[in-house]
Structures are given as structure tokens and as C-alpha cells.
Scaffold this active site. Structure first.
Site, PDB file in Angstrom:
ATOM      1  N   HIS A 140       0.652  -1.351   0.133  1.00 12.33           N
ATOM      2  CA  HIS A 140       0.155  -0.107  -0.107  1.00 12.33           C
ATOM      3  C   HIS A 140       0.850   1.296  -0.214  1.00 12.33           C
ATOM      4  O   HIS A 140       0.250   2.305  -0.655  1.00 12.33           O
ATOM      5  CB  HIS A 140      -0.906   0.062   1.132  1.00 12.33           C
ATOM      6  CG  HIS A 140      -2.110   0.971   0.864  1.00 12.33           C
ATOM      7  ND1 HIS A 140      -2.948   1.051   0.029  1.00 12.33           N
ATOM      8  CD2 HIS A 140      -2.163   2.510   1.760  1.00 12.33           C
ATOM      9  CE1 HIS A 140      -3.735   2.078   0.090  1.00 12.33           C
ATOM     10  NE2 HIS A 140      -3.292   2.874   1.016  1.00 12.33           N
ATOM     11  N   SER A 252      -2.062  -0.420  10.924  1.00 13.72           N
ATOM     12  CA  SER A 252      -2.890  -1.124   9.816  1.00 13.72           C
ATOM     13  C   SER A 252      -2.396  -0.629   8.529  1.00 13.72           C
ATOM     14  O   SER A 252      -2.042   0.609   8.542  1.00 13.72           O
ATOM     15  CB  SER A 252      -4.127  -1.020  10.111  1.00 13.72           C
ATOM     16  OG  SER A 252      -4.715   0.143   9.807  1.00 13.72           O
ATOM     17  N   ASP A 253      -2.462  -1.480   7.414  1.00 14.16           N
ATOM     18  CA  ASP A 253      -2.354  -1.045   6.052  1.00 14.16           C
ATOM     19  C   ASP A 253      -3.859  -0.281   6.139  1.00 14.16           C
ATOM     20  O   ASP A 253      -4.688  -0.411   6.820  1.00 14.16           O
ATOM     21  CB  ASP A 253      -2.318  -2.392   5.215  1.00 14.16           C
ATOM     22  CG  ASP A 253      -1.749  -1.770   3.847  1.00 14.16           C
ATOM     23  OD1 ASP A 253      -1.826  -0.452   3.632  1.00 14.16           O
ATOM     24  OD2 ASP A 253      -1.194  -2.559   3.222  1.00 14.16           O
ATOM     25  N   TRP A 254      -3.966   0.500   5.076  1.00 17.82           N
ATOM     26  CA  TRP A 254      -4.839   1.252   5.040  1.00 17.82           C
ATOM     27  C   TRP A 254      -6.191   0.786   4.553  1.00 17.82           C
ATOM     28  O   TRP A 254      -6.453   0.389   3.545  1.00 17.82           O
ATOM     29  CB  TRP A 254      -4.696   2.482   3.927  1.00 17.82           C
ATOM     30  CG  TRP A 254      -3.969   3.596   4.340  1.00 17.82           C
ATOM     31  CD1 TRP A 254      -4.372   5.086   4.020  1.00 17.82           C
ATOM     32  CD2 TRP A 254      -2.880   3.961   5.188  1.00 17.82           C
ATOM     33  NE1 TRP A 254      -3.370   5.793   4.570  1.00 17.82           N
ATOM     34  CE2 TRP A 254      -2.402   5.255   5.346  1.00 17.82           C
ATOM     35  CE3 TRP A 254      -1.934   2.750   5.899  1.00 17.82           C
ATOM     36  CZ2 TRP A 254      -1.430   5.521   6.017  1.00 17.82           C
ATOM     37  CZ3 TRP A 254      -0.896   3.271   6.555  1.00 17.82           C
ATOM     38  CH2 TRP A 254      -0.565   4.502   6.655  1.00 17.82           C
TER      39      TRP A 254
END
Length: 736
Positions: A140, A252-254
Site C-alpha cells: 500500500h 494497519s495497512d490502509w
């Protein structure tokens, strides 16, 4: 270069962070752990810090918005920054010096622009050569895929993180874990056994922790059926991260969060980004977390720990002291608006480094000009390096030689028009200062040779331009990138549809070689491509140039005309078909699949060795304009650990740089691949000079992961030592 900003120890920083967290209100703490929204920040990601200051241990602590930015090869959506080489290229240098220097240079630009957190590196292993973000490697934001080998990826991650954090910018290791394809990335389950996890996919993260990385990003995909961002076996107090000594925070990843705030917080997720819903996830923290704390579902002690872990790296890297303010706005990447100050972060040193890495990462796969003793073959002008005195007419052929389309999809590089310097998606970078090969070659040659161009992949125009010329340089590429929920480029959804060169590049090469006896091929690619035409007698040289960043043209000129003796090495194997790699990209299913990693430890060269497959060009391969001799292998012990020493001598006619590699064969019965990389070095030698090289191995480097005891164990028996110039070009052998 900026001064080093590393201040304090982890213990001191954690203490300051804990004291600060204890003074915050509940709402202030929630603001610290929750992103502000995808389109509500001048950065790619941010939080809402307290609006007041705190007195902590005699310090007046004012927490700013913590600015997080892409990307893996330089800042994205920001003006006046450098387009650095990709991660796969820095891996191709096999140079720890350049890995660290690139991290330093990128961090200097992040710091100048006011970005606290560099969303990288990414250490996701290139499990399959069609992997869309293998060049970064990330999924990401900023990443660097350093290829399919865990040791090479781990060393590149370690050096990059040390470089980034040495100038007071936080690094974020990602994506945890087994994030290895773009198709179905938002919910597929990567299912693998504990030993494969530890020895292959976890190894670069382990090295990141040893480099004191500030944060780790959990991935979109599930891991063994559990969402990565609420997997307590990965993130929790008894999970692999904490047990291995990680002291920073997990973000977190997006949009990678699912289920309840309680599930994520108790599993070990410290920060949710970007804070709102994106496509299939997100929006879990905020008021949901506040309600969970008020109801007792999430203890206040856990929330305090989350804030403490976020603040500790901020204190440790001295970001509480005179950190520059944000001077850009990713919502207005065109530079408009009073918030987007066009502050220049580029320097001449960064440009020079980009050019140096571009040249150092160029892999010379074939060269018909140089004999075994390094001397030119008679008076011929075939092959490399090119001669200003003998090469009087040059054809430059292929769309990959021309300037790229710089306004491609709002800074995401969502096309393949012109020379390929980086992949597409959020891992792309600034394309404002690209110098394409045709411009660099034309400028360098000047009036010493005539230039004829055919800057398309037209199979009639190309050969016509090449006929009768002293040299024909053909450019071709293969690209990939991020799928996200928006990217389909020439029918490729992130991952490559196949391994072929785009736009009939292979046919273009063959058609030019049919009419010109001095055809030189330059490949820009994100990974392996079939080279079935490599033995054509009229193809005198092949350069694999990867994704080299903005100085693609000048760095290539340096290699073509011999200002730089090529020393790049393949960070993967090049075989003739995808079947030779032993894995597949899973596509075409109706719903998120479970992908079983049944190949275990055996990917790329490990799989090929196991199956007796001989690649066209092997892992670690790369030619030079000179030759090197290896001698005097000795294997000794220091503190019970092996020390391998040998001598490398430049026996050719040119100064050059060798990249010696150490491979180990584990004792019979250990269950390991036949050879695994356990060392590499950069040895710069004048012609006739020699140097001793030393590899000192650690306990983990000679151990295997023992699942029952959950520990590293050195297997009993004899280890084989293989020293050479590639996995197949072994020059010295020994044992311990």
C-alpha cells in the site's frame, strides 16, 4: 548530509512515552491511535494529537500530527523530490553501502518535507515472479521488495532502516505477513507452516527488529485464516513480534482492519490507518474504541500501552526536538494552495546517488566483446563497452527509450508510456526529473556519432532504423504494480499476466538482431522475463536495468561506454517459463481464496536446485568488463561460530567491482535447500589488485527453526561452504 538525530535508548524513550500517555484524557488517547481519514490529511496518513503540551521529566512535550508518507522509492505526490531507484534495483547492487546510503538520502528528503514516518521498507518476499509489487516491494505504501531470497531481503531491510532512522525519520516495516500477490489481496488467506514462516517470510522482519525499526504495518491478507491486523499470534503480547524484541508500534495497512475495535486492540494493533472505511475495511477505532474502553471491553492499560508504543519511537529519534513542519499537501500534488509550499528537498548528492545506484544495479547478462582474459577481441566494435572512436552510427529503438508520460493518473504512474523507471500504484514516486535513455545517449554522443531513432515498437520501423548502423540499442520493458481498487494497466491487474516483455518487445529484439550484427539489448523490468533469444549471434550484449529511477538514462550511459564497470547481480533467477519457479499467482476465483504455500522453503533458485532445473541466468549472476580470481579459502571458528576468509583478485584489464557470495549447504537431514545465501560483499579492485574477504556467521545463520521448541537450533553434522560469483558459479568450497 543531515546530522545524525538518534537520541536516547528504548528504555528512556518508553519511560517518557509512558509518562506522557498517563497525562492524556481518553479522547486525546483515542486521537493518538486513530487516523484522521483518507482525504483529511496533508499527508498520506496522520493522527489527531492533543492540542495542549505536557510537562514530562522537565521537558515541554508538544505532539504534532505524525505525518506518514509514501513511497518505496521516494516521496509520492510531492514536488521537488528525487525519484530514487526501486527496491529491486538496490537489491541488485548486492551492496550494503548503497542500501544504507539510499535509506539516508530518502529520509533526508522526508525530513526536509516534514514527514515523520517513512512507510517502508517492504520486505514481502517475491514468491512468484509475476508478483505485482515485487519491485517495491510493498502493497500500500512504501516498500522495497528485494526479491525471493530472505537473506538478501533481510540485509537490504536492515541497512535501509538503519539509514532512514539515522537522520531521525521513522521506518515502517511491512507488510506483516505473507503478502505476496495483488489479486485478492484484500482477503486471501496465505496458509503456511511455522518453519516456512520463520525461515523465509519472517526473516526480513526479524532483521528489521534487529535494526530497531520504529513500526510494523500489518497486511490486508489473512494469515492462516486470521486477519493479519487482529492476529494475536503475530501482534499480541505472546506473539512473534514481541517475542523477537519489537518495541515500536503496529499500524494497519490502509483499510486492513475488520470486525470490532476490541478484536484489533486486544490482538495488538496500536494504530488504525487511515481511520475511515476504504473499500472493504477500516473505520474500526475512533468512537468504537472509546466505547469499548468505557465498557471495559478494552482495558485502559491496553490503550495506554498503544499510545506509549506510538510515542516511544518519536522520542527515541528526537522528533520531539525541532522537527520540520509539514511543507506539502498530497491532496494538492500539483503544488497549488498555500499549504503546499514547494520546498526543495532534492540535492546534487541525491541525484548523484540515484545515478550511482542505477549503474551499480545494471546487470550485464551477456557480452560478446570481452574474452576470458579481459582483452578486447581484435579490432571489433561488437559488444560493450562502446567506443567513442569506433562507433560512429547508433540506432536507438523501442518506446522504452523515450520520455515517459509524466502526468499519468495523478501521480500513480498508471500507464506504461515511455521508459519504465518505476512500477505503478502508491509505491510509485516523483517522475518530474526523469532523464530518458534517448536524451542521455544523444547528449553524451554529441557530434561523435550519428543517432537514428525509432521510438516505438513497430516491427518494421525498428529494423529499418537499425540496418547498417555500427550499433543498435534496443529497449524493451515489462511492468507491474498495485491493483488496489483502481488499477488495470494494459490488461494487467497489478500482478503481471505473464512474464513476457510488453508491446511485443521480444519480437522487436529479434527483428532488429536479424539485420544488425551488433545488437545491444536493454531491459527495464520489475522481475524476471523470458530471454529465449539471448543466444542469437547478433545480440552482442544484454543489460538487465530493472526499475532504476529518474537517472535511468545517465546511469545507463555510464555502463554502456564504460565509465562504470557493471557489477549488478540478479536478485532472482531468470528461467524460460513460470513453471520453473514452482508457484502460481491465484486468479479467477469467485471470492477470497486460501493459498496453501505447499512449496515450503523452496522458491526461486531453491526450487530450481531441488528439481534439477537450470535457469537461463541464475540468482546472483552478473558479468563484468574485467575478470576476478578467487583463492585461499579458510574456514575457522571464533566463539564457536564459523569465519570464512578468502582472497579476490582482479585479473583482467579494467578496474572493477566484484560481488562475492557465500552459500551454505546444511547437514544432510536438516530439510534445507541445497544452498542458501548467507553472505555477500562489495569488493572494488583496480586491475591487478587483490583483497581478502571475511564472512562471520551468526548463530541464526547456521540454524533452522525448530517448531516444537519454538527456537533456532543448529543441526548436527557437516556444513558445506560454497563461495563464488553466483549460485551456479562456485569458485571455492570447504566445510565446517
Amino acid at each position: 548530509m543531515l546530522k545524525a538525530y538518534l537520541l536516547g535508548s528504548w528504555d528512556e524513550s518508553i519511560s517518557l512515552a509512558n509518562q506522557t500517555a498517563s497525562l492524556m484524557t481518553l479522547d486525546e488517547k483515542i486521537g493518538m491511535v486513530t487516523g484522521v481519514g483518507q482525504f483529511s490529511s496533508r499527508c498520506v496518513g496522520n493522527i489527531k494529537p492533543p492540542t495542549r503540551s505536557f510537562s514530562v521529566s522537565g521537558l515541554n512535550v508538544t505532539i504534532p500530527p505524525l505525518c506518514m508518507s509514501d513511497g518505496p522509492a521516494g516521496m509520492r505526490l510531492v514536488k521537488n523530490v528525487t525519484g530514487f531507484p526501486s527496491g529491486i534495483n538496490v537489491a541488485s547492487t548486492f551492496s550494503k553501502r548503497l542500501m544504507r546510503a539510499r535509506g539516508v538520502a530518502m529520509a533526508e528528503e522526508f525530513r526536509t518535507k516534514g514527514s515523520h514516518i517513512f512507510l517502508g521498507p517492504a520486505m514481502d518476499i517475491m514468491r512468484n515472479p509475476k508478483m505485482g509489487r515485487g519491485w517495491e516491494r510493498r502493497v500500500h505504501f512504501i516498500i522495497f521488495c528485494f526479491g525471493p531470497d530472505p537473506y538478501l531481503s533481510g540485509e537490504a531491510a536492515y541497512e535501509s532502516i538503519v539509514g532512514v532512522q539515522s537522520v531521525g525519520v521513522q521506518a515502517c516495516a511491512k507488510h506483516l505477513v505473507a503478502n505476496n500477490q495483488e489479486h485478492w489481496r484484500y482477503g486471501l488467506s496465505a496458509d503456511l507452516d511455522d518453519r516456512t514462516l520463520r525461515e523465509l517470510y519472517w526473516w526480513p522482519f526479524m532483521r528489521s527488529i534487529e535494526a530497531n525499526v520504529s513500526s510494523v504495518m500489518c497486511a490486508y491478507n489473512r494469515f492462516n485464516q486470521t486477519s493479519s491486523c487482529h492476529d494475536e499470534n503475530l501482534l499480541g503480547p505472546n506473539g512473534i513480534l514481541i517475542k523477537d524484541g519489537f518495541k515500536g508500534f503496529v499500524m494497519s495497512d490502509w483499510g486492513a482492519t475488520h470486525d470490532s475495535a476490541q478484536d484489533n486492540a486486544l490482538a495488538g494493533l496500536d494504530m488504525e490507518q487511515p481511520g475511515d472505511f476504504i473499500l472493504i475495511g477500516g473505520g474500526v477505532y475512533g468512537n468504537n474504541l472509546k466505547n469499548a474502553v468505557n465498557s471495559g471491553k478494552v482495558p485502559v492499560s491496553r490503550l495506554n500501552e498503544m499510545v506509549t508504543r506510538i510515542l516511544a519511537p518519536w522520542f527515541r529519534l528526537g522528533q520531539d526536538q525541532d522537527f520540520p513542519s509539514i511543507s506539502f499537501n498530497v491532496q494538492k500534488p500539483d503544488g497549488t494552495g498555500s499549504e503546499n509550499i514547494p520546498l526543495n528537498a532534492r540535492t546534487d548528492a541525491h541525484t548523484a546517488l540515484t545515478r550511482e545506484i542505477g549503474a551499480a544495479s545494471a546487470v550485464l547478462l551477456k557480452n560478446a566483446r570481452v574474452t576470458d582474459n579481459g582483452q578486447p577481441t581484435g579490432t571489433t566494435t561488437r559488444g560493450l563497452p562502446l567506443s567513442e572512436s569506433n562507433i560512429k552510427s547508433i540506432a536507438i529503438i523501442g518506446r522504452d527509450a523515450k520520455q515517459l508520460k509524466q502526468d499519468c493518473s495523478g501521480g500513480l504512474n498508471q500507464c506504461n508510456e515511455g521508459t519504465m523507471v518505476i512500477g505503478w500504484g502508491s509505491g510509485s514516486n516523483s517522475l518530474d526529473f526523469v532523464v530518458p535513455p534517448v536524451d542521455a545517449i544523444t547528449s553524451f554522443v554529441g557530434s561523435s556519432a550519428t543517432i537514428t531513432t525509432s521510438l516505438s515498437n513497430d516491427l518494421n520501423a525498428g529494423p529499418k532504423a537499425a540496418a547498417g548502423k555500427d550499433a543498435a540499442i534496443v529497449f524493451a520493458n515489462a511492468m507491474s504494480g498495485e491493483l488496489g481498487f483502481y488499477f488495470v494497466v494494459e490488461g494487467n491487474m497489478g500482478d503481471r499476466n505473464d512474464l513476457d516483455l510488453w508491446f511485443k518487445g521480444g519480437s522487436l529484439v529479434e527483428s532488429v538482431a536479424a539485420v544488425n550484427p551488433n545488437t545491444i539489448v536493454v531491459i527495464h523490468s520489475v522481475g524476471p522475463i523470458p530471454l529465449g533469444w539471448s543466444n542469437h549471434p547478433n545480440i552482442t550484449a544484454i543489460i538487465y536495468a530493472g526499475a532504476p529511477g529518474e537517472q535511468t538514462g545517465p546511469s545507463l550511459v555510464d555502463v554502456l561506454w564504460g565509465a562504470v564497470n557493471p557489477s549488478g547481480r540478479l536478485p532472482f533467477s531468470i528461467a524460460d517459463s513460470e513453471d520453473a519457479y514452482g508457484t502460481k499467482i491465484v486468479t479467477g476465483l469467485d471470492g477470497f481464496p486460501t493459498i496453501k504455500y505447499t512449496e515450503g522453503l523452496f522458491i526461486d533458485y531453491r526450487y530450481m536446485d531441488q528439481q534439477g532445473i537450470v535457469p537461463r541466468y541464475e540468482f546472483g549472476y552478473g558479468l563484468s568488463y574485467t575478470t576476478f580470481e578467487y583463492s585461499g579459502l579458510s574456514v575457522s571458528s571464533s566463539g564457536g561460530l564459523p569465519v570464512i576468509q578468502f582472497t579476490v583478485k582482479n585479473t583482467g584489464a579494467f578496474d572493477g567491482t566484484e560481488k562475492p557470495q557465500l552459500y551454505l549447504g546444511f547437514p544432510s537431514g536438516a530439510g534445507e535447500p541445497a544452498k542458501v545465501l548467507r553472505g555477500f560483499d562489495e569488493v572494488k579492485l583496480a586491475k591487478g589488485a587483490s583483497q581478502q574477504v571475511t564472512f562471520s556467521l551468526s548463530q541464526k545463520e547456521i540454524s533452522v527453526w525448530d517448531t516444537p521448541s519454538q527456537s533456532w537450533k543448529r543441526p548436527a553434522g557437516t556444513f558445506a561452504v560454497h563461495v563464488g560469483a553466483s549460485i551456479k558459479d562456485i569458485r571455492l568450497t570447504g566445510s565446517f
